[in-house]
Write a protein that holds these residues in place. Sequence first.
Motif, PDB file in Angstrom:
ATOM      1  N   GLY A 122     -43.238  32.156  -9.131  1.00  0.00           N
ATOM      2  CA  GLY A 122     -44.060  33.341  -9.136  1.00  0.00           C
ATOM      3  C   GLY A 122     -43.998  34.159  -7.799  1.00  0.00           C
ATOM      4  O   GLY A 122     -44.943  34.908  -7.208  1.00  0.00           O
TER       5      GLY A 122
ATOM      6  N   HIS B  15     -41.564  39.502  -6.236  1.00  0.00           N
ATOM      7  CA  HIS B  15     -42.497  40.671  -6.519  1.00  0.00           C
ATOM      8  C   HIS B  15     -41.877  41.855  -7.118  1.00  0.00           C
ATOM      9  O   HIS B  15     -40.731  41.981  -7.274  1.00  0.00           O
TER      10      HIS B  15
ATOM     11  N   PRO C 143     -43.406  39.578 -14.829  1.00  0.00           N
ATOM     12  CA  PRO C 143     -43.886  38.208 -14.477  1.00  0.00           C
ATOM     13  C   PRO C 143     -43.779  37.078 -15.494  1.00  0.00           C
ATOM     14  O   PRO C 143     -43.092  36.031 -15.076  1.00  0.00           O
TER      15      PRO C 143
ATOM     16  N   GLN D 223     -34.131  42.149 -10.845  1.00  0.00           N
ATOM     17  CA  GLN D 223     -34.848  41.012 -11.594  1.00  0.00           C
ATOM     18  C   GLN D 223     -34.044  40.538 -12.634  1.00  0.00           C
ATOM     19  O   GLN D 223     -34.181  39.226 -13.146  1.00  0.00           O
TER      20      GLN D 223
END
Length: 433
Positions: free
Chosen positions: A315, A318, A322, A377
């Motif tokens: 985690g 950023h 998530p 991501q």
Amino acid sequence: MNGGGCARVQRIAVIGAGAAGLCAARHLACSKKFKPTVFEGTDRVGGTWVYTDRTEKDENGYPVHSSMYNDLITNLPKQVMAFPEFPFPDSLPSFLHHTNVLGYLENYSHHFDLLKYIKFHNYVEEIKVIPNTENSDNFPRWEVKTFDWKQNQHESHVFDGIMICNGHYSVPSFPSIEGMSEFEGEILHSHHFRTSKQYADKTVVLFGGHASGIDIALQLCPVAKEVVLSHKGNLLSPFPDNLRQAPVISKITGNGVIFKDGTSSNCDAIMFCTGYKYTFPFLKDPIIKSVEKNRVSPLYKHLIHIHYPNLSFIGICHTVCPFPQFRCQVLYAMGVLDGSVILPSTEEMLLEEENDYQKRVKQGLPFRGSHILANDQWAYNDELADLSGHERIPDSVRLLYNLVQERRAYNLQTYKQDEFAMASNGHYYRSGV
């Protein structure tokens, strides 16, 4: 050091019982190769999703972990937020009140029978590496020192691996601005914000135009006299009449602020929505980790400690979606632990970490943005899934995430009213339009 010699790894310490820690516990337990023990300082699961009126210290004198405010509604829809294979209830709206997310995590922990792995009331005081003198190819063991505040008892435990899941939305990051000590009104961080009621008929300046700054500004508008959102750039969405945008603050005076363009504003309160620090107070040995200007190092793929690969940080990334990413990271870290994922050499991992950082520099990201992924991501998640031999996050999640970002940019006041449903082709659409 590579993934060879990992067969003996069995006992894994998980630090924190928030969303990342619960995800780690679930998959570690399901694999039957590992025995997880989750250390949680409070008396319940949920991490940052556990709301409290307290803002500084909890009932035991420890810093308050949660930055949750009373009326927070998620800025991502439930269809994007959910862990794969564990959806939110159909009865809930797409955008959720924070209590719904906490309920979801509680249901997750019960569904997968995770409570038996969690040691509540246990603050982790220190994690120390135990040098391996048996075989240089094997991972070291770890000593975890804890304090059970309910039993008033210190304990020491030994583990074969560590997954750190303590979150990064609890320790406020304040900028240094000339004149802060002179201001006669209230100065606070968004971490300390709980309700807008106390700002009725007041003028509030918020410094920071990312998610929390914008959301809190809109929370304040119905009660405040004026809300000033100080940030770089210019948001294109319509705003309430009593909200105005301003450049970044260059100086603070006794009764207000002066902005970079020379304009000023008198105000009753200044709220810094300037993010949070990565902190690991239980990692006291500087050899284990370095946190410089919010860059955690040395980490391979923002996840695996390069010199101690059986230590992972779940985690860290950023500006991401998530919960699904936690799953990708946990499964990859488990592959490293059991040897099914073979890591490059230490030198290659260090080089990749540096190349990743230099790429960010070229993109214009600040040093403290070392772990921002944003559009990257999805490739990152896919890579972790492919390397660990697990299913990728469904493409529908990426498409809906991007749709919400587009809607949000031009409809900050209304986008959380959207509802989404799945079409026959497996992709989501705005229902009712």
